[in-house]
Design a protein around this motif. Structure first.
Motif, mmCIF file in Angstrom:
data_model
loop_
_atom_site.group_PDB
_atom_site.id
_atom_site.type_symbol
_atom_site.label_atom_id
_atom_site.label_comp_id
_atom_site.label_asym_id
_atom_site.label_seq_id
_atom_site.Cartn_x
_atom_site.Cartn_y
_atom_site.Cartn_z
ATOM 1 N N GLY A 11 0.826 -1.208 0.000
ATOM 2 C CA GLY A 11 0.000 0.000 0.000
ATOM 3 C C GLY A 11 0.854 1.249 0.000
ATOM 4 N N CYS A 12 0.235 2.380 -0.273
ATOM 5 C CA CYS A 12 0.885 3.700 -0.214
ATOM 6 C C CYS A 12 2.149 3.777 -1.069
ATOM 7 C CB CYS A 12 1.198 4.077 1.225
ATOM 8 S SG CYS A 12 -0.264 4.193 2.258
ATOM 9 N N GLY A 13 2.145 3.136 -2.222
ATOM 10 C CA GLY A 13 3.298 3.221 -3.123
ATOM 11 C C GLY A 13 4.511 2.424 -2.673
ATOM 12 N N MET A 14 4.301 1.388 -1.874
ATOM 13 C CA MET A 14 5.403 0.538 -1.411
ATOM 14 C C MET A 14 5.271 -0.817 -2.107
ATOM 15 S SD MET A 14 5.500 1.463 2.662
ATOM 16 C CE MET A 14 3.869 0.823 2.991
ATOM 17 N N TYR A 15 6.224 -1.108 -3.022
ATOM 18 C CA TYR A 15 6.121 -2.284 -3.877
ATOM 19 C C TYR A 15 7.276 -3.249 -3.662
ATOM 20 C CZ TYR A 15 2.961 0.894 -6.209
ATOM 21 O OH TYR A 15 1.946 1.777 -6.468
ATOM 22 N N TRP A 16 6.961 -4.536 -3.800
ATOM 23 C CA TRP A 16 7.956 -5.594 -3.771
ATOM 24 C C TRP A 16 8.181 -6.060 -5.199
ATOM 25 C CZ3 TRP A 16 10.698 -6.666 0.448
ATOM 26 C CH2 TRP A 16 10.209 -6.246 1.678
ATOM 27 N N HIS A 17 9.437 -6.049 -5.627
ATOM 28 C CA HIS A 17 9.819 -6.436 -6.988
ATOM 29 C C HIS A 17 10.737 -7.648 -6.945
ATOM 30 C CE1 HIS A 17 8.904 -2.513 -9.193
ATOM 31 N NE2 HIS A 17 8.690 -2.205 -7.931
ATOM 32 N N LEU A 18 10.609 -8.521 -7.935
ATOM 33 C CA LEU A 18 11.544 -9.616 -8.142
ATOM 34 C C LEU A 18 12.354 -9.288 -9.386
ATOM 35 C CD1 LEU A 18 12.628 -12.492 -7.514
ATOM 36 C CD2 LEU A 18 10.801 -13.359 -9.018
ATOM 37 N N VAL A 19 13.662 -9.196 -9.234
ATOM 38 C CA VAL A 19 14.532 -8.854 -10.361
ATOM 39 C C VAL A 19 14.649 -10.066 -11.283
ATOM 40 C CG1 VAL A 19 16.837 -8.089 -11.057
ATOM 41 C CG2 VAL A 19 15.798 -7.176 -8.963
ATOM 42 N N VAL A 20 14.358 -9.842 -12.566
ATOM 43 C CA VAL A 20 14.418 -10.909 -13.561
ATOM 44 C C VAL A 20 15.545 -10.708 -14.568
ATOM 45 C CG1 VAL A 20 11.976 -11.496 -13.300
ATOM 46 C CG2 VAL A 20 12.662 -9.847 -15.050
ATOM 47 N N THR A 21 16.102 -9.501 -14.610
ATOM 48 C CA THR A 21 17.190 -9.193 -15.532
ATOM 49 C C THR A 21 18.158 -8.236 -14.854
ATOM 50 O OG1 THR A 21 15.559 -9.261 -17.327
ATOM 51 C CG2 THR A 21 17.735 -8.421 -17.877
#
Length: 186
Positions: free
Chosen positions: A128-138
């Motif tokens: 929420g509130c612009g807090m994102y979890w990303h998985l790096v693929v490259t």
């Protein structure tokens, strides 16, 4: 962290954490995963690749706070002004970055921000509130999970000093399943 071969113990722990027992009906299947990879010019890192192919493609339960989004989806709060995503271009960061504290002019920071949000990652979900979890693929951090907010970006895993968790998707899920705070390093 092995991004090329799935560890059966990691996959079992991930499956147990999400408590999905639908016989793989909510999974994409290998054909769909391979089509996604071909379309974007990437190969997803393990164990996430096997997870979306065989276990589930997103879940309302589990990390992050608003659930795990599907492979080809973005969280509802993503917004329209983020630019074009290109998963085949490398994720630009290799260490923690607080751009609010970066002395460079905004003309130098803005392109990096655009790349950071749009290049080389799939978005796992939002707290929420612009807090994102990303998985790096490259890129250099392929297989690592990053927490990206409006103020900065932080890699997840014990080697980076912010958490006691193992790096990667499996470590991220197991840490959540153990009910530990994300950033629990002293």
């Amino acid at each position: 962290m092995n991004t090329e071969h799935v560890d059966p113990d990691d996959l079992a722990a991930i499956r147990a954490a999400f408590d999905i027992d639908d016989g793989g009906e909510s999974a994409l299947g290998w054909e769909a995963v391979q089509a996604f990879e071909a379309e974007h010019g990437i190969v997803l890192p393990e164990p996430y690749r096997t997870f979306v192919a065989e276990v589930t493609d997103g879940s309302h339960s589990g990390p992050p706070d608003y659930g795990l989004v599907g492979l080809a989806e973005l969280p509802d709060d993503w917004g329209d002004g983020r630019g074009d995503r290109d998963l085949s271009r490398p994720f630009p960061l290799t260490s923690n970055w607080l751009w609010d504290e970066d002395p460079r002019p905004s003309e130098e920071i803005e392109p990096i921000l655009d790349q950071m949000f749009n290049h080389g990652t799939i978005v796992l979900g939002t707290d929420g509130c612009g807090m994102y979890w990303h998985l790096v693929v490259t890129g250099a951090h392929r297989g690592h999970v990053w927490f990206i907010t409006g103020e900065g970006a932080t890699p997840f895993g014990s080697g980076f000093g912010f958490t006691t968790a193992e790096p990667g998707f499996a470590g991220w899920v197991k840490h959540w399943a153990a009910n530990k705070p994300w950033f629990d390093a002293a």
